[in-house]
Design a protein around this motif. Structure first.
Motif, short mmCIF file in Angstrom:
data_model
loop_
_atom_site.label_atom_id
_atom_site.label_comp_id
_atom_site.label_asym_id
_atom_site.label_seq_id
_atom_site.Cartn_x
_atom_site.Cartn_y
_atom_site.Cartn_z
N GLU A 234 0.83 -1.20 0.00
CA GLU A 234 0.00 0.00 0.00
C GLU A 234 0.87 1.26 0.00
N LEU A 235 1.92 1.25 0.83
CA LEU A 235 2.79 2.42 0.92
C LEU A 235 3.48 2.71 -0.40
N PHE A 236 4.01 1.67 -1.04
CA PHE A 236 4.71 1.89 -2.31
C PHE A 236 3.74 2.38 -3.38
N ALA A 237 2.48 1.93 -3.32
CA ALA A 237 1.48 2.43 -4.27
C ALA A 237 1.22 3.92 -4.04
N LEU A 238 1.15 4.33 -2.77
CA LEU A 238 0.93 5.74 -2.46
C LEU A 238 2.14 6.58 -2.90
N LEU A 239 3.32 5.99 -2.84
CA LEU A 239 4.52 6.71 -3.26
C LEU A 239 4.63 6.78 -4.78
N HIS A 240 3.76 6.10 -5.48
CA HIS A 240 3.61 6.28 -6.92
C HIS A 240 2.48 7.28 -7.21
N HIS A 241 1.52 7.37 -6.31
CA HIS A 241 0.35 8.22 -6.53
C HIS A 241 0.64 9.69 -6.23
N TYR A 242 1.34 9.95 -5.12
CA TYR A 242 1.62 11.32 -4.71
C TYR A 242 3.02 11.72 -5.15
N PRO A 243 3.16 12.86 -5.85
CA PRO A 243 4.44 13.20 -6.48
C PRO A 243 5.51 13.76 -5.55
N ARG A 244 5.13 14.31 -4.39
CA ARG A 244 6.12 14.87 -3.46
C ARG A 244 5.75 14.44 -2.04
N ALA A 245 5.86 13.14 -1.79
CA ALA A 245 5.43 12.58 -0.51
C ALA A 245 6.62 12.27 0.37
N SER A 246 6.51 12.64 1.64
CA SER A 246 7.53 12.32 2.63
C SER A 246 6.85 11.66 3.81
N MET A 247 7.65 11.11 4.70
CA MET A 247 7.07 10.42 5.85
C MET A 247 8.09 10.29 6.96
N PHE A 248 7.58 10.31 8.20
CA PHE A 248 8.42 9.93 9.31
C PHE A 248 8.42 8.42 9.39
N ALA A 249 9.61 7.83 9.55
CA ALA A 249 9.73 6.38 9.60
C ALA A 249 10.82 6.01 10.60
N ALA A 250 10.44 5.29 11.64
CA ALA A 250 11.46 4.76 12.55
C ALA A 250 12.39 3.85 11.76
N PRO A 251 13.62 3.66 12.23
CA PRO A 251 14.56 2.81 11.48
C PRO A 251 14.01 1.44 11.12
N THR A 252 13.18 0.85 11.96
CA THR A 252 12.61 -0.45 11.62
C THR A 252 11.69 -0.37 10.41
N ILE A 253 10.96 0.75 10.28
CA ILE A 253 10.10 0.93 9.10
C ILE A 253 10.95 1.08 7.85
N VAL A 254 12.03 1.85 7.95
CA VAL A 254 12.93 2.02 6.81
C VAL A 254 13.50 0.66 6.40
N THR A 255 13.89 -0.15 7.37
CA THR A 255 14.44 -1.48 7.06
C THR A 255 13.41 -2.35 6.35
N ARG A 256 12.16 -2.29 6.81
CA ARG A 256 11.12 -3.06 6.14
C ARG A 256 10.87 -2.57 4.72
N MET A 257 10.96 -1.28 4.51
CA MET A 257 10.81 -0.73 3.16
C MET A 257 11.94 -1.20 2.25
N VAL A 258 13.16 -1.23 2.78
CA VAL A 258 14.30 -1.71 1.99
C VAL A 258 14.11 -3.18 1.63
N GLN A 259 13.68 -3.99 2.59
CA GLN A 259 13.45 -5.41 2.34
C GLN A 259 12.37 -5.60 1.28
N HIS A 260 11.30 -4.81 1.36
CA HIS A 260 10.23 -4.92 0.37
C HIS A 260 10.75 -4.54 -1.01
N ALA A 261 11.53 -3.46 -1.07
CA ALA A 261 12.05 -3.00 -2.36
C ALA A 261 12.96 -4.04 -2.99
#
Length: 521
Positions: A234-261
């Motif tokens: 869902e998050l990666f889809a939103l990062l395709h939908h919104y052109p200038r999106a930022s977010m606060f992400a604890a390091p564990t969230i960033v790690t999960r995003m890297v793993q998903h990518a």
């Protein structure tokens, strides 16, 4: 400046701009959001008979109603008391009682679970998905200038600490504190305008929720995912939908995003999440190897800040371009730091007697800033201990180097004293994370009859990877002083964490079992 006055300023400046959206659905404009905010504020003041300064608990997961409620409370000159929706009802009950709350907004299963508390206390329970909420939004509105009579010293946010060393304490933050936080964000983390969007993936009940303030101050859009939390697809889809999106992400969230990518088809970093402008991370240690992995995955779009609930999100910071430059130049010293003082912050490193120490000398991190809390709610003893002379004693051990970068070693209570020598867990954790088979690690001190405390490492292996104690021991011998290496290793499937992704070392200590350890002499 009162936050209600600032929001009304934004309504006048950005009335037709999108202000609040659920997922990819059409957004409420600032003008439409304002009508809801002022209608709810009128209901709170007139129908519910709440008075300026009264506390209202927000016990709900991330949702657009959260943002509406928060702005309405401030317009009505009330104080928000955010709580983690994953807490046990009895824990929320403590916050309700301690804060003297008059009303509690909740939703779904949690609303039902809190029902018995409403009958035991004088707190009124309101379901933000129920008819009372809908009727309130459909009612008449308070005037736009209703909140402007409040002073910036009024209580805006009463945040209860995690309580790892006892009962949670209520951190009192004023409107002035939160405005100062927002201005520091603009100056030192990310400069935004009405084209920007903020994705609320981290809990809105914590610091990430407060980042809505710098966004609506400058006409930005707040987006709450449909799931109300982190769902990578869902998050990666939103990062395709919104052109200038930022977010606060604890390091564990960033790690999960890297793993998903990594599980997606290979593309250039800028194409992986084309709408991503910046990941600003904090709330827990962000280890050097994890920083490098995030920059390799997402490009020069990873920023970092260090703060505490007592000075929300605001002590030091590193902008994304500085982190990317450090990765490119192999500047691990900068990457291992938490950055420079934010604009309106003074950081001192003090010894046990309260005297300043020279550069590169360890001591306690002490902060003076307009962002520092008013004190702890109904707890003058704790306030006096934490804020002697008005400066905040953070309880963090660190040093400032010759470049002015702050390096955190650990919480003072987490320092391991083995054989009379101080050992800082983060240094050991950084060493162990260099092994490619190590996914996560947390180091604590455990009782030792001979040395007082022994260095004990709890290790999470990467999926499908193998590593044993001997390999980790050799890694430590090769990179840090021999006496700092773990005496014990515990391999675990996961580390216990709070909702912001911070490892709960108190839980590791509580569940420590000597028989489960591998011992190295």
């Amino acid at each position: 400046m009162h936050l209600s006055r600032l929001f009304q300023r934004s309504v006048r400046m950005f009335g037709d701009r999108p202000a609040l959206a659920r997922g990819a659905a059409p957004a409420l404009t600032y003008a439409a959001l304002d009508l809801r905010v002022r209608a709810l504020a009128r209901w709170l003041r007139e129908d519910q008979q709440l008075q300026p300064g009264d506390r209202v608990v927000l016990a709900m997961k991330n949702c657009t109603e959260y943002a509406v409620a928060l702005l309405a409370l401030w317009h009505a000159r009330l104080c928000a008391v955010p709580v983690n929706n994953k807490l046990h009802p009895s824990e929320i009950g403590y916050v309700l009682e301690n804060s003297g709350a008059r009303l509690c907004f909740s939703q779904g299963a949690l609303h039902e679970a809190l029902g018995p508390l409403a009958t035991q206390t004088s707190v009124r329970l309101v379901d933000v998905q129920g008819p009372a909420w809908q009727a309130a939004l459909a009612g008449s509105a308070l005037p736009a200038d209703a909140g402007v009579h409040g002073g910036d010293g009024e209580l805006a946010w009463l945040f209860y600490t995690s309580g790892t060393t006892g009962r949670p304490k209520g951190v009192m933050l004023s409107h002035a504190n939160l405005v100062a936080m927002a201005l520091n964000f603009h100056a030192d983390v990310l400069t935004i305008d009405e084209r920007d969007a903020l994705l609320h993936v981290a809990p809105m009940s914590h610091g990430g929720g407060l980042y809505g303030i710098p966004y609506w101050m400058h006409g930005g859009l707040q987006v709450v995912p449909e799931s109300g939390g982190l769902d990578e697809a869902e998050l990666f889809a939103l990062l395709h939908h919104y052109p200038r999106a930022s977010m606060f992400a604890a390091p564990t969230i960033v790690t999960r995003m890297v793993q998903h990518a990594r599980g997606l088809p290979p593309v250039a970093a800028q194409e992986r999440c084309p709408g991503l402008r910046c990941l600003f991370t904090g709330g827990a240690p962000f280890y050097v190897e994890d920083v490098k992995a995030a920059v390799a995955c997402f490009g020069p779009r990873v920023a970092q800040m260090y703060g505490q609930g007592e000075t929300p999100m605001t002590i030091t910071a590193l902008r994304a371009e500085r982190i990317a430059q450090a990765v490119a130049e192999g500047d691990d010293t900068l990457l291992a730091s938490v950055g420079w003082e934010q604009t309106a912050v003074e950081v001192d490193i003090l010894d046990a007697d309260g005297a300043p120490v020279p550069p590169d000398t360890l001591g306690e991190v002490v902060v003076r800033s307009p962002t520092v809390m008013l004190g702890y709610w109904n707890n003058p003893e704790a306030t006096a201990q934490a804020m002697p002379g008005g400066a905040l004693r953070t309880g963090d051990v660190g040093l400032v180097d010759a470049r002015g970068l702050l390096h955190l070693k650990d919480r003072s209570k987490d320092v391991i004293i083995s054989g009379g020598t101080n050992i800082y867990p983060r240094e050991v954790e950084e060493a162990l994370l260099r092994h490619p088979a190590v996914e996560e690690v947390s180091v604590i001190g455990t009782p030792d009859a001979e040395w007082g405390e022994a260095v004990t490492a709890f290790v999470v292996r990467r999926a499908g990877a193998a590593v044993d104690e001997a390999a980790l021991d050799q890694l430590c011998i090769d990179s840090i002083a021999r006496f700092k290496r773990p005496k014990h290793y515990v391999f675990v499937p996961q580390l216990p964490k709070n909702p912001t992704g911070k490892v709960l070392k108190s839980e590791l200590r509580k569940n420590y079992r000597p028989a489960a350890l591998s011992v190295h002499a």
